[in-house]
Design an enzyme around this catalytic site. Sequence first.
Site, PDB file in Angstrom:
ATOM      1  N   LYS A  98      -0.003   4.250  -0.300  1.00 29.48           N
ATOM      2  CA  LYS A  98      -0.699   5.388   0.319  1.00 29.48           C
ATOM      3  C   LYS A  98      -0.522   6.651  -0.532  1.00 29.48           C
ATOM      4  O   LYS A  98      -0.488   6.558  -1.755  1.00 29.48           O
ATOM      5  CB  LYS A  98      -0.236   5.572   1.762  1.00 29.48           C
ATOM      6  CG  LYS A  98      -0.416   4.291   2.589  1.00 29.48           C
ATOM      7  CD  LYS A  98      -0.217   4.498   4.063  1.00 29.48           C
ATOM      8  CE  LYS A  98      -0.418   3.183   4.811  1.00 29.48           C
ATOM      9  NZ  LYS A  98      -0.317   3.341   6.265  1.00 29.48           N
ATOM     10  N   HIS A 108      -9.685   0.511   5.224  1.00 26.68           N
ATOM     11  CA  HIS A 108      -8.413   0.803   5.891  1.00 26.68           C
ATOM     12  C   HIS A 108      -8.651   1.764   7.052  1.00 26.68           C
ATOM     13  O   HIS A 108      -9.523   2.635   6.993  1.00 26.68           O
ATOM     14  CB  HIS A 108      -7.422   1.413   4.896  1.00 26.68           C
ATOM     15  CG  HIS A 108      -6.016   1.459   5.398  1.00 26.68           C
ATOM     16  ND1 HIS A 108      -5.570   2.428   6.277  1.00 26.68           N
ATOM     17  CD2 HIS A 108      -4.953   0.639   5.179  1.00 26.68           C
ATOM     18  CE1 HIS A 108      -4.295   2.218   6.549  1.00 26.68           C
ATOM     19  NE2 HIS A 108      -3.896   1.133   5.905  1.00 26.68           N
ATOM     20  N   SER A 135       3.739  -2.072  10.227  1.00 30.35           N
ATOM     21  CA  SER A 135       5.194  -1.978  10.349  1.00 30.35           C
ATOM     22  C   SER A 135       5.904  -3.283   9.984  1.00 30.35           C
ATOM     23  O   SER A 135       6.910  -3.663  10.585  1.00 30.35           O
ATOM     24  CB  SER A 135       5.594  -1.525  11.761  1.00 30.35           C
ATOM     25  OG  SER A 135       5.105  -0.217  12.023  1.00 30.35           O
ATOM     26  N   ASN A 176       0.853  -1.188   0.000  1.00 38.57           N
ATOM     27  CA  ASN A 176       0.000   0.000   0.000  1.00 38.57           C
ATOM     28  C   ASN A 176       0.889   1.238   0.000  1.00 38.57           C
ATOM     29  O   ASN A 176       1.494   1.578   1.010  1.00 38.57           O
ATOM     30  CB  ASN A 176      -0.911  -0.012   1.231  1.00 38.57           C
ATOM     31  CG  ASN A 176      -1.841   1.189   1.273  1.00 38.57           C
ATOM     32  OD1 ASN A 176      -1.927   1.967   0.318  1.00 38.57           O
ATOM     33  ND2 ASN A 176      -2.554   1.346   2.370  1.00 38.57           N
ATOM     34  N   GLU A 225      -4.938  -5.198  10.556  1.00 44.14           N
ATOM     35  CA  GLU A 225      -3.938  -4.144  10.755  1.00 44.14           C
ATOM     36  C   GLU A 225      -4.208  -3.420  12.073  1.00 44.14           C
ATOM     37  O   GLU A 225      -5.051  -2.524  12.129  1.00 44.14           O
ATOM     38  CB  GLU A 225      -3.985  -3.148   9.601  1.00 44.14           C
ATOM     39  CG  GLU A 225      -3.572  -3.714   8.271  1.00 44.14           C
ATOM     40  CD  GLU A 225      -3.238  -2.603   7.277  1.00 44.14           C
ATOM     41  OE1 GLU A 225      -2.086  -2.545   6.826  1.00 44.14           O
ATOM     42  OE2 GLU A 225      -4.127  -1.790   6.986  1.00 44.14           O
ATOM     43  N   GLY A 248       2.702   2.363  10.745  1.00 49.63           N
ATOM     44  CA  GLY A 248       3.586   3.506  10.585  1.00 49.63           C
ATOM     45  C   GLY A 248       4.246   3.988  11.865  1.00 49.63           C
ATOM     46  O   GLY A 248       4.869   5.046  11.888  1.00 49.63           O
ATOM     47  N   GLU A 301      -7.160   4.299   8.085  1.00 48.59           N
ATOM     48  CA  GLU A 301      -7.053   5.724   7.758  1.00 48.59           C
ATOM     49  C   GLU A 301      -8.320   6.234   7.096  1.00 48.59           C
ATOM     50  O   GLU A 301      -8.718   7.383   7.303  1.00 48.59           O
ATOM     51  CB  GLU A 301      -5.823   5.947   6.873  1.00 48.59           C
ATOM     52  CG  GLU A 301      -4.525   5.744   7.634  1.00 48.59           C
ATOM     53  CD  GLU A 301      -3.342   5.347   6.770  1.00 48.59           C
ATOM     54  OE1 GLU A 301      -2.276   5.048   7.350  1.00 48.59           O
ATOM     55  OE2 GLU A 301      -3.475   5.325   5.532  1.00 48.59           O
TER      56      GLU A 301
END
Length: 278
Positions: free
Chosen positions: A42, A125, A241, A40, A195, A201, A127
């Site tokens: 992003k 996701h 990560s 991904n 996730e 991140g 986000e």
Amino acid sequence: LSSSETATYRVSGDLEPPFSASNLRITIAMSGRKFFVGGNWKMNGSKESVSTLVSMLNGHDFPADKVDVVVSPPSIYLGSVRADLKAAVGVASQNCWKAEKGAFTGELSPQMLLDNGVTWVILGHSERRAIFQESDALVGEKCAFALASGLKVIACCGETLAEREAGETLAVVSRQLAAVAQCVPSWTDVVVAYEPVWAIGTGKVATPEQAQDTHAAIRAFLAETVSADVASQTRIIYGGSVNAKNCAELGKKADVDGFLVGGASLKPEFTTIINARL
């Protein structure tokens, strides 16, 4: 575990519905699940850097019969990446809407993606859920329309740090996936991506044992709410990560069927992650 073995998933703790008990024991037949590695990207990249990534992937030989590789560039690069990338690597959009066309400014339809050779989409996701306030119900509806349109879906779920510390991990992921299960008639073209938000991140990563425990709980959820066949056949991948140093240990776990990689998918080490179980 081989395709001929069976596995018993024992999930302990306070499980909320749709789990039927606080100690759920389900035995299902395991099937050979093909390893899956997604990248991904992003909102990262430029023409130059995208070209470099495509060249890197084109130059990396991997057995396509043993691992599926899919990358997800920003939407503006989807067409060029698909045109320049070798056929063995799939391309995914990072989002799509739940209609074929219409007055939905800024959105992409599954039909537009397919028209450009894009066959996968990432939906749900964290986000998108946190920043753009996408609800569980909306994610389920988007998954259903994408699948009905002919796309394959990477359906994401995961808990925040506060939710994990409160012991709510299983309640959160079961709630998120229940919304998908209510809308999706078939899981054949669905990959579930677990996730944990606290690991995305941040440099923090779930231990192999934490990942395995949650993946086993997700598989038990699928067996309980959908079917044992879907539970045994659906690939459940880990994201948070993941990098070249930790992928091999994570990939050894029986219920970790691959990865959804963020930052490391923008680096040469992504090829090492692709080879994690080879």
